[in-house]
Design a protein around this motif. Structure first.
Motif, PDB file in Angstrom:
ATOM      1  N   SER A 113       0.822  -1.211   0.000  1.00 33.50           N
ATOM      2  CA  SER A 113       0.000   0.000   0.000  1.00 33.50           C
ATOM      3  C   SER A 113       0.852   1.254   0.000  1.00 33.50           C
ATOM      4  O   SER A 113       0.482   2.277  -0.564  1.00 33.50           O
ATOM      5  CB  SER A 113      -0.932   0.021   1.220  1.00 33.50           C
ATOM      6  OG  SER A 113      -1.831  -1.059   1.198  1.00 33.50           O
ATOM      7  N   SER A 114       2.006   1.187   0.681  1.00 32.82           N
ATOM      8  CA  SER A 114       2.926   2.313   0.793  1.00 32.82           C
ATOM      9  C   SER A 114       4.278   1.750   1.208  1.00 32.82           C
ATOM     10  O   SER A 114       4.402   0.544   1.464  1.00 32.82           O
ATOM     11  CB  SER A 114       2.416   3.324   1.835  1.00 32.82           C
ATOM     12  OG  SER A 114       2.609   2.827   3.144  1.00 32.82           O
ATOM     13  N   PRO A 115       5.305   2.583   1.302  1.00 34.66           N
ATOM     14  CA  PRO A 115       6.607   2.064   1.729  1.00 34.66           C
ATOM     15  C   PRO A 115       6.595   1.422   3.109  1.00 34.66           C
ATOM     16  O   PRO A 115       7.457   0.587   3.417  1.00 34.66           O
ATOM     17  CB  PRO A 115       7.507   3.314   1.708  1.00 34.66           C
ATOM     18  CG  PRO A 115       6.883   4.194   0.673  1.00 34.66           C
ATOM     19  CD  PRO A 115       5.406   3.991   0.823  1.00 34.66           C
ATOM     20  N   THR A 116       5.617   1.780   3.947  1.00 33.53           N
ATOM     21  CA  THR A 116       5.595   1.257   5.311  1.00 33.53           C
ATOM     22  C   THR A 116       4.331   0.448   5.614  1.00 33.53           C
ATOM     23  O   THR A 116       4.103   0.087   6.769  1.00 33.53           O
ATOM     24  CB  THR A 116       5.694   2.402   6.339  1.00 33.53           C
ATOM     25  OG1 THR A 116       4.590   3.300   6.154  1.00 33.53           O
ATOM     26  CG2 THR A 116       7.000   3.158   6.177  1.00 33.53           C
ATOM     27  N   GLN A 117       3.526   0.154   4.602  1.00 36.55           N
ATOM     28  CA  GLN A 117       2.279  -0.570   4.868  1.00 36.55           C
ATOM     29  C   GLN A 117       1.940  -1.532   3.730  1.00 36.55           C
ATOM     30  O   GLN A 117       2.120  -1.219   2.561  1.00 36.55           O
ATOM     31  CB  GLN A 117       1.119   0.401   5.070  1.00 36.55           C
ATOM     32  CG  GLN A 117      -0.159  -0.257   5.579  1.00 36.55           C
ATOM     33  CD  GLN A 117      -1.250   0.757   5.859  1.00 36.55           C
ATOM     34  OE1 GLN A 117      -1.938   1.199   4.940  1.00 36.55           O
ATOM     35  NE2 GLN A 117      -1.408   1.134   7.128  1.00 36.55           N
ATOM     36  N   LEU A 118       1.454  -2.715   4.124  1.00 39.01           N
ATOM     37  CA  LEU A 118       1.015  -3.725   3.178  1.00 39.01           C
ATOM     38  C   LEU A 118      -0.468  -4.011   3.394  1.00 39.01           C
ATOM     39  O   LEU A 118      -1.052  -3.636   4.406  1.00 39.01           O
ATOM     40  CB  LEU A 118       1.799  -5.037   3.372  1.00 39.01           C
ATOM     41  CG  LEU A 118       3.324  -4.971   3.344  1.00 39.01           C
ATOM     42  CD1 LEU A 118       3.903  -6.367   3.567  1.00 39.01           C
ATOM     43  CD2 LEU A 118       3.836  -4.372   2.050  1.00 39.01           C
ATOM     44  N   LEU A 147      -1.230  -4.205   7.173  1.00 40.04           N
ATOM     45  CA  LEU A 147       0.019  -4.612   7.822  1.00 40.04           C
ATOM     46  C   LEU A 147       0.962  -3.423   7.873  1.00 40.04           C
ATOM     47  O   LEU A 147       1.378  -2.906   6.835  1.00 40.04           O
ATOM     48  CB  LEU A 147       0.679  -5.757   7.054  1.00 40.04           C
ATOM     49  CG  LEU A 147       0.145  -7.171   7.260  1.00 40.04           C
ATOM     50  CD1 LEU A 147       0.795  -8.125   6.272  1.00 40.04           C
ATOM     51  CD2 LEU A 147       0.392  -7.648   8.683  1.00 40.04           C
ATOM     52  N   ASP A 148       1.282  -2.972   9.071  1.00 35.68           N
ATOM     53  CA  ASP A 148       2.233  -1.877   9.235  1.00 35.68           C
ATOM     54  C   ASP A 148       3.627  -2.429   9.475  1.00 35.68           C
ATOM     55  O   ASP A 148       3.800  -3.454  10.153  1.00 35.68           O
ATOM     56  CB  ASP A 148       1.833  -0.994  10.423  1.00 35.68           C
ATOM     57  CG  ASP A 148       0.512  -0.278  10.187  1.00 35.68           C
ATOM     58  OD1 ASP A 148       0.271   0.131   9.043  1.00 35.68           O
ATOM     59  OD2 ASP A 148      -0.265  -0.138  11.149  1.00 35.68           O
ATOM     60  N   MET A 149       4.629  -1.734   8.936  1.00 33.47           N
ATOM     61  CA  MET A 149       6.034  -2.077   9.185  1.00 33.47           C
ATOM     62  C   MET A 149       6.662  -0.929   9.966  1.00 33.47           C
ATOM     63  O   MET A 149       7.227   0.004   9.373  1.00 33.47           O
ATOM     64  CB  MET A 149       6.760  -2.317   7.864  1.00 33.47           C
ATOM     65  CG  MET A 149       6.253  -3.530   7.102  1.00 33.47           C
ATOM     66  SD  MET A 149       7.096  -3.784   5.511  1.00 33.47           S
ATOM     67  CE  MET A 149       6.351  -2.466   4.537  1.00 33.47           C
ATOM     68  N   PRO A 150       6.577  -0.952  11.294  1.00 29.32           N
ATOM     69  CA  PRO A 150       7.065   0.179  12.094  1.00 29.32           C
ATOM     70  C   PRO A 150       8.581   0.341  12.076  1.00 29.32           C
ATOM     71  O   PRO A 150       9.094   1.428  12.333  1.00 29.32           O
ATOM     72  CB  PRO A 150       6.562  -0.148  13.506  1.00 29.32           C
ATOM     73  CG  PRO A 150       6.342  -1.622  13.507  1.00 29.32           C
ATOM     74  CD  PRO A 150       5.944  -1.992  12.118  1.00 29.32           C
ATOM     75  N   ASP A 151       9.307  -0.737  11.787  1.00 24.52           N
ATOM     76  CA  ASP A 151      10.773  -0.688  11.775  1.00 24.52           C
ATOM     77  C   ASP A 151      11.264  -1.230  10.434  1.00 24.52           C
ATOM     78  O   ASP A 151      11.295  -2.444  10.219  1.00 24.52           O
ATOM     79  CB  ASP A 151      11.329  -1.518  12.938  1.00 24.52           C
ATOM     80  CG  ASP A 151      12.849  -1.467  13.006  1.00 24.52           C
ATOM     81  OD1 ASP A 151      13.466  -0.723  12.205  1.00 24.52           O
ATOM     82  OD2 ASP A 151      13.422  -2.173  13.856  1.00 24.52           O
ATOM     83  N   LEU A 152      11.655  -0.342   9.538  1.00 24.63           N
ATOM     84  CA  LEU A 152      12.086  -0.780   8.210  1.00 24.63           C
ATOM     85  C   LEU A 152      13.424  -1.505   8.249  1.00 24.63           C
ATOM     86  O   LEU A 152      13.805  -2.154   7.264  1.00 24.63           O
ATOM     87  CB  LEU A 152      12.167   0.418   7.268  1.00 24.63           C
ATOM     88  CG  LEU A 152      10.818   1.056   6.906  1.00 24.63           C
ATOM     89  CD1 LEU A 152      11.013   2.216   5.930  1.00 24.63           C
ATOM     90  CD2 LEU A 152       9.847   0.027   6.334  1.00 24.63           C
TER      91      LEU A 152
END
Length: 255
Positions: free
Chosen positions: A65-70, A96-101
Motif C-alpha cells: 500500500s505504501s513504503p511502510t504498509q502492506l 500490515l504496518d512495518m514500524p521498523d524498516l
C-alpha cells in the motif's frame, strides 16, 4: 444473490473462533526472518497448514500500500457452507504496518473485525519462491494471548520434507505445532464461478455499521407509531444486515 440469510451470517460469526490458539501471559518472543526482502515476499501464497481451522482453499495475498504498509487478503472457503453445497468464496483484508524498516519481518496487523486492535505479525522463515512461515499473536488484558501459525507455499502443495523441517523449527522456538491443521486445496471454487462472493475490508465494515445504525435510529423513531410501523423498520434492519446492496456480494463477519 442480493439478500443472504441471517443463518449464513451466523456461520461467518462462528468462524471467528477458529484459526487461533490461546495461552497465558504475554506473546512468546519469536525471532523474525533476518533482512526480509518485502518485495520478494509479496504476492499470493497457499496456506498449507494453519492453527485450528476447518477452512479449505485458504490463501494469503500480500500487496504493498505504501513504503511502510502492506495489505494482506485472506481468501477461503468454509467447510460448513460446503456441507450445505453452497458454492462460495470469501476474502478478508487487513492492514500490515512495518514500524521498523530495519526489521520489516516484524509487522503489526489490523483485521477489520478485531475490536482489540493490532496484533504482532511476523515472517518467521521464507525462501520467497517455495515456502514461508508466519506467526501472529495478540495480547489481552496482560495475562492472556491468542496466537496463530501458518505454513505457506507458492503452490497448492508443499513437500513433506519442507513441512517437517518448518514444524521442527517452530517447535524449537517454543511454538507448538500439534494444533496445525492441513488445508485442502483439491476442490476449490473459482471466484468467477461462485454464486456467493463475500468480501470484507475496513470500508465494508464502516458501511455496514453506518447502514445498520441508520436502521436502528429508524426503529427508535417508529416506536410511537404502532406495531405495523415497527415491524416494517425491523424488516428494513434485517435487509440491511443481510446485504451490501450488490447483486453478487454479501456482507459477513469473518476472521
Amino acid at each position: 444473490m442480493k439478500v443472504v440469510g441471517v443463518a449464513v451470517m451466523m456461520v461467518m460469526v462462528v468462524s471467528t473462533a477458529a484459526g487461533h490458539d490461546w495461552g497465558w501471559g504475554s506473546c512468546p518472543s519469536i525471532k523474525t526472518f533476518p533482512n526480509l526482502d518485502v518485495d520478494k515476499f509479496l504476492g499470493m501464497w497457499y496456506v498449507i497448514q494453519q492453527t485450528d481451522t476447518t477452512s479449505s482453499c485458504l490463501t494469503m495475498d500480500y500487496s504493498r500500500s505504501s513504503p511502510t504498509q502492506l495489505r494482506a487478503t485472506k481468501s477461503r472457503q468454509l467447510l460448513v457452507l460446503d456441507s450445505f453445497s453452497i458454492e462460495h468464496t470469501n476474502s478478508y483484508t487487513a492492514k500490515l504496518d512495518m514500524p521498523d524498516l530495519d526489521n520489516p519481518a516484524a509487522m503489526r496487523v489490523k483485521w477489520p473485525l478485531n475490536l482489540a486492535g493490532k496484533a504482532d505479525y511476523k515472517v518467521v522463515d521464507t525462501d520467497y519462491d517455495n515456502y514461508a512461515v508466519v506467526f501472529e499473536c495478540q495480547k489481552f488484558a496482560n495475562f492472556l494471548h491468542r496466537k496463530s501459525t501458518a505454513i505457506l507455499a507458492r503452490s497448492p502443495s508443499l513437500s513433506n520434507e519442507i513441512i517437517s523441517e518448518e514444524r521442527k523449527a517452530l517447535n524449537d522456538m517454543g511454538i507448538s505445532t500439534g494444533d496445525l491443521d492441513a488445508i485442502d486445496h483439491s476442490v476449490c471454487v473459482r471466484r468467477e464461478d461462485s454464486g456467493l462472493n463475500i468480501d470484507i475490508d475496513e470500508e465494508t465494515i464502516k458501511k455496514m455499521l453506518k447502514d445498520a445504525s441508520q436502521s436502528v435510529r429508524n426503529i427508535a423513531s417508529q416506536l410511537a407509531g404502532g406495531a405495523s410501523d415497527l415491524a416494517a423498520s425491523l424488516a428494513e434492519l434485517s435487509r440491511t444486515l443481510a446485504s451490501t446492496g450488490s447483486n453478487q456480494e454479501a456482507v459477513a463477519i469473518i476472521d
